[in-house]
Design a protein around this motif. Structure first.
Motif, PDB file in Angstrom:
ATOM      1  N   LEU A 309       0.832  -1.195   0.000  1.00 36.91           N
ATOM      2  CA  LEU A 309       0.000   0.000   0.000  1.00 36.91           C
ATOM      3  C   LEU A 309       0.871   1.250   0.000  1.00 36.91           C
ATOM      4  CD1 LEU A 309      -2.734  -1.117   2.548  1.00 36.91           C
ATOM      5  CD2 LEU A 309      -3.038  -0.779   0.091  1.00 36.91           C
ATOM      6  N   ALA A 310       1.946   1.213   0.761  1.00 36.57           N
ATOM      7  CA  ALA A 310       2.816   2.384   0.863  1.00 36.57           C
ATOM      8  C   ALA A 310       3.526   2.682  -0.448  1.00 36.57           C
ATOM      9  CB  ALA A 310       3.832   2.182   1.987  1.00 36.57           C
ATOM     10  N   ILE A 311       4.027   1.653  -1.119  1.00 37.67           N
ATOM     11  CA  ILE A 311       4.719   1.955  -2.381  1.00 37.67           C
ATOM     12  C   ILE A 311       3.717   2.343  -3.475  1.00 37.67           C
ATOM     13  CG2 ILE A 311       6.764   0.595  -1.843  1.00 37.67           C
ATOM     14  CD1 ILE A 311       5.771  -1.578  -3.722  1.00 37.67           C
ATOM     15  N   ALA A 312       2.483   1.819  -3.406  1.00 35.63           N
ATOM     16  CA  ALA A 312       1.470   2.259  -4.367  1.00 35.63           C
ATOM     17  C   ALA A 312       1.196   3.746  -4.213  1.00 35.63           C
ATOM     18  CB  ALA A 312       0.181   1.467  -4.176  1.00 35.63           C
ATOM     19  N   ALA A 313       1.280   4.227  -2.974  1.00 42.08           N
ATOM     20  CA  ALA A 313       1.024   5.641  -2.719  1.00 42.08           C
ATOM     21  C   ALA A 313       2.246   6.516  -2.944  1.00 42.08           C
ATOM     22  CB  ALA A 313       0.535   5.818  -1.274  1.00 42.08           C
ATOM     23  N   CYS A 314       3.417   6.015  -2.582  1.00 45.78           N
ATOM     24  CA  CYS A 314       4.621   6.857  -2.539  1.00 45.78           C
ATOM     25  C   CYS A 314       5.638   6.574  -3.633  1.00 45.78           C
ATOM     26  CB  CYS A 314       5.315   6.697  -1.183  1.00 45.78           C
ATOM     27  SG  CYS A 314       4.270   7.021   0.244  1.00 45.78           S
ATOM     28  N   ASP A 315       5.658   5.347  -4.152  1.00 42.57           N
ATOM     29  CA  ASP A 315       6.691   4.962  -5.120  1.00 42.57           C
ATOM     30  C   ASP A 315       6.153   3.871  -6.046  1.00 42.57           C
ATOM     31  OD1 ASP A 315       9.054   4.599  -6.484  1.00 42.57           O
ATOM     32  OD2 ASP A 315      10.078   3.546  -4.850  1.00 42.57           O
ATOM     33  N   PRO A 316       5.180   4.195  -6.906  1.00 48.79           N
ATOM     34  CA  PRO A 316       4.503   3.169  -7.714  1.00 48.79           C
ATOM     35  C   PRO A 316       5.435   2.336  -8.579  1.00 48.79           C
ATOM     36  CG  PRO A 316       3.306   5.249  -7.805  1.00 48.79           C
ATOM     37  CD  PRO A 316       4.603   5.530  -7.107  1.00 48.79           C
ATOM     38  N   ASP A 317       6.556   2.903  -9.017  1.00 46.17           N
ATOM     39  CA  ASP A 317       7.473   2.132  -9.865  1.00 46.17           C
ATOM     40  C   ASP A 317       8.081   0.952  -9.119  1.00 46.17           C
ATOM     41  OD1 ASP A 317       7.023   3.696 -12.075  1.00 46.17           O
ATOM     42  OD2 ASP A 317       8.787   4.954 -11.778  1.00 46.17           O
ATOM     43  N   ALA A 318       8.123   1.030  -7.790  1.00 44.42           N
ATOM     44  CA  ALA A 318       8.706  -0.065  -7.006  1.00 44.42           C
ATOM     45  C   ALA A 318       7.909  -1.352  -7.137  1.00 44.42           C
ATOM     46  CB  ALA A 318       8.804   0.336  -5.539  1.00 44.42           C
ATOM     47  N   GLU A 319       6.646  -1.241  -7.551  1.00 39.85           N
ATOM     48  CA  GLU A 319       5.839  -2.448  -7.760  1.00 39.85           C
ATOM     49  C   GLU A 319       6.379  -3.304  -8.896  1.00 39.85           C
ATOM     50  OE1 GLU A 319       1.377  -1.034  -6.482  1.00 39.85           O
ATOM     51  OE2 GLU A 319       2.070  -0.591  -8.512  1.00 39.85           O
ATOM     52  N   MET A 337       3.393   3.268   5.838  1.00 40.46           N
ATOM     53  CA  MET A 337       3.138   1.950   6.412  1.00 40.46           C
ATOM     54  C   MET A 337       2.580   2.066   7.829  1.00 40.46           C
ATOM     55  SD  MET A 337       6.512  -0.196   5.104  1.00 40.46           S
ATOM     56  CE  MET A 337       6.065  -1.701   5.982  1.00 40.46           C
ATOM     57  N   ALA A 338       3.061   3.046   8.575  1.00 45.64           N
ATOM     58  CA  ALA A 338       2.606   3.216   9.954  1.00 45.64           C
ATOM     59  C   ALA A 338       1.142   3.624  10.044  1.00 45.64           C
ATOM     60  CB  ALA A 338       3.481   4.250  10.661  1.00 45.64           C
TER      61      ALA A 338
END
Length: 440
Positions: A309-319, A337-338
């Protein structure tokens, strides 16, 4: 006839692949080759490739590489990931035998059918959380079906190949997430065992054809197989047509919630506005997904719902990072994440396991935004277009093989089911373009 004999007769004598299923086989083949190449570029993949096996044909290493990528296909109702196991092995064996496109297609469809039906029979979506890994359990069985088709075994021989392969089934490999985990070595060996079973049946060895009808699975594993799920409706529908593509690199249990967040963000909610995120998932996979991440531990990143969820919000390329082993978690990702709480909701079991759902509630200063997500892009209910599958292939393969090799591989995939020798050309391309070392 016993349940195994019924399936064997269908696979050996009655299998007819309709045009729609053949087209799906082509799409899944291309997608799985992408997973195969990407998997080879991970730390686990390199460790697997460094271990050489003796034998005429290694069908296990390609299967393990595709499976470990976590971008291979999945059949939700059986909780098996059949494409990653079946398709690389079928390509490898077809290439070695000079099989034509029709034979390869039949082998892929047969292998996926056998593997998925065994997963359904053992209730994969339930036993997986008892420690029985359905893909590992069913891999020898599925590969035996592949090899039986490509070795032109008759119905009787096919039945004995399947029965012998079932005796090779093992429940799981325990919990071990190091880059040197034997998990992938074990799944490779399971695939090899399927080929051994078929070759033994070809040589005249026989096995107990009543394994499913008697008390074998119940006595050993505490499983009473669902024989209707195993053998009813053969030829009326095909498991391959029910398989889902994965749109990004993660455990499938995390994807419904992640897609829900993506859609809430697309509706205009900014990540910086979000105060809290509550995720409800079916109880069986709460423990699997409700945790943080550990640096260097790929599995923890693949399965962590707060992280995805966090990378979808903050760093989508990390998916789209198939390695999924960042040296550290960036502070914005850790802070998001927190904000995430994951809970179990038994009401979601009404949709499970035909769908693997999630309910998301995102709270901002302006109020709550709620989304129940049943299907993600790539599920049969939300199919990916050919263009979207091509984009996925390029995103994952270019990072492992380079742009020019990616386009060559993609072109060869398009003809792999069309002509005699096309499978051999594709496998040779994978080796020649240094996507993976020669191992088979």
């Amino acid at each position: 006839m016993t349940a195994i004999e019924t399936l064997a007769t269908f696979l050996a004598e009655d299998l007819r692949v309709p045009a729609t299923t053949r087209a799906n086989a082509q799409r899944h083949l291309t997608d799985t080759v992408g997973a195969w190449v990407a998997g080879a570029a991970t730390q686990e993949g390199r460790a697997l490739l460094a271990f050489r096996t003796d034998g005429e044909i290694d069908v296990g290493t390609p299967s393990a590489l595709a499976r470990l990528s976590e971008i291979d296909n999945i059949h939700l109702a059986s909780a098996t990931t059949p494409g990653g196991i079946i398709i690389p092995a079928a390509l490898t064996l077809a290439a070695a035998r000079g099989a034509d496109g029709a034979a390869l297609t039949g082998a892929i469809v047969a292998g996926i059918e056998a593997m998925v039906r065994l997963g359904l029979a053992i209730d994969g979506p339930q036993v997986i959380y008892r420690g029985i890994w359905p893909t590992y359990f069913a891999a020898p069985f599925g590969i035996a079906a592949v090899a039986a088709r490509l070795l032109s075994l008759d119905a009787k021989q096919t039945g004995h190949a399947l029965a012998l392969a079932l005796t090779f089934a093992a429940p799981g490999v325990g919990h071990h997430n190091a880059a040197t985990t034997s998990r992938w070595f074990a799944i490779a060996q399971a695939a090899r065992n399927g080929l051994v079973a078929a070759r033994a049946a070809q040589a005249g060895f026989t096995s107990d054809l009543s394994l499913l009808d008697g008390g074998f699975l119940h006595g050993i594993f505490g499983i009473t197989p669902n024989l209707d799920a195993f053998s009813q409706g053969l030829g009326e529908r095909f498991a391959l047509d029910e398989a889902s593509f994965k749109p990004w690199c993660a455990a499938r249990q995390t994807m419904a919630a992640t897609q829900a967040l993506k859609e809430i963000l697309a509706d205009g909610v900014s990540p910086v506005q979000i105060r809290s995120v509550e995720v409800a998932v079916p109880p069986p996979y709460l423990k699997m997904t409700n945790h943080g991440v550990v640096s260097g531990d790929r599995a923890s990143h693949l399965t962590s719902l707060p992280y995805h969820l966090a990378i979808a919000a903050c760093d989508p390329d990390a998916e789209f990072d198939f390695a999924q082993t960042p040296p550290s978690v960036p502070e914005p990702v850790r802070a998001f994440m927190a904000k995430v709480t994951v809970i179990a909701d038994a009401a979601l079991l009404a949709h499970y396991p035909a769908a693997w759902p999630a309910r998301l509630v995102v709270r901002t200063a302006d109020g709550a935004h709620e989304c129940l997500m049943l299907n993600v892009p790539g599920d049969p209910a939300r199919p990916l277009s050919d263009a979207e599958l091509g984009l996925k292939f390029r995103r994952f393969v270019a990072g492992a093989a380079g742009g020019e090799a990616t386009e060559s591989l993609l072109a060869d995939c398009a003809f792999a089911l069309e002509t005699t020798g096309a499978a051999a050309q594709l496998v040779a391309r994978i080796i020649r373009d240094r996507c993976i070392p020669r191992q088979f």
